[in-house]
Design an enzyme around this catalytic site. Sequence first.
Site, PDB file in Angstrom:
ATOM      1  N   GLU A 109       0.833  -1.217   0.000  1.00 17.19           N
ATOM      2  CA  GLU A 109       0.000   0.000   0.000  1.00 17.19           C
ATOM      3  C   GLU A 109       0.864   1.262   0.000  1.00 17.19           C
ATOM      4  O   GLU A 109       0.338   2.367   0.033  1.00 17.19           O
ATOM      5  CB  GLU A 109      -0.895   0.026   1.243  1.00 17.19           C
ATOM      6  N   HIS A 134      -8.403  -1.029  10.757  1.00 14.02           N
ATOM      7  CA  HIS A 134      -9.721  -1.651  10.616  1.00 14.02           C
ATOM      8  C   HIS A 134     -10.530  -1.490  11.915  1.00 14.02           C
ATOM      9  O   HIS A 134     -10.748  -2.480  12.628  1.00 14.02           O
ATOM     10  CB  HIS A 134      -9.570  -3.154  10.304  1.00 14.02           C
ATOM     11  N   HIS A 204     -14.310  -1.939   4.851  1.00 11.81           N
ATOM     12  CA  HIS A 204     -12.890  -2.265   4.955  1.00 11.81           C
ATOM     13  C   HIS A 204     -12.225  -1.604   6.170  1.00 11.81           C
ATOM     14  O   HIS A 204     -11.726  -2.306   7.042  1.00 11.81           O
ATOM     15  CB  HIS A 204     -12.185  -1.876   3.648  1.00 11.81           C
TER      16      HIS A 204
END
Length: 261
Positions: A109, A134, A204
Amino acid sequence: MKNTINQIAEVAGYLWQKGWAERNGGNITVNITDCIDTSLKNAAPMSPAIAIGKTLPALHGQFFYAKGTGKRMRDLARLPMENGSIIRITDDCAHYEIIAEKPVMPTSELPSHLEIQNYLIETGGKYRATLHTHPIELVAMSHSPRFLDSATITHTLWSMIPETLAFAPLGLGVVPYALPGSLQLADATLDEIKKHDVVLWEKHGVFAVGENIIEAFDQVDVLNKAAVIYMTAQNMGFAPEGMTDEAIADIQRVFHLPTHR
Ligand code: 2HA
Ligand code: ZN
């Protein structure tokens, strides 16, 4: 630099303890250019130059700490330099190389974090940290189409407890579901980060920015706290009343809260 790395390790521990960082979930990238040890600045690279996938001119001469790919937050909390690495952006602003402490490959990422770091520099602010995690209750809320609207979810969360408004004054942006690691997700996140410090990724997690990693974590924490209060009231069998619009406006006025970046 030691202090910054300690902060990263501290936050990684919180993410694990809160249940927001299962397995290798989440990412942390922090611009450490202001505090990097001078001896490290010119260190020989311990990796080939790795393509970012984009040219990011504002990153010229910048150094970052980045979590390693596949690494766990709970391990990073104890051993930040074995579960992440220090990278240097190369002069073409399109590649990076690992310079310390071990050749731990950064998260997949990283390009999206760097794209947002590039924006944060371009806009001249003091923001140095980007965080992806998360948080359970915020992700749960993102499963209802009702909350996939920034104004609606922000108002619901702000009205749960005055501190949420005071400490997350730019509210929560919303990004529709997109494949993790995709360009689509990165671009949509950048658009929302122009308006908010924290952005909810549908089904997500969240992406947050802050002057340091503690600040980025705190904003997610206060927003998620409001989500927990909302869900606790629902679990007790009633819809929470929420603070009135007047009470919200009062706090914005009395605390001189910013309404935009
Ligand atoms: O890097 O959470 O969504 C781990 C993730 C990606
Ligand atoms: Zn994730």
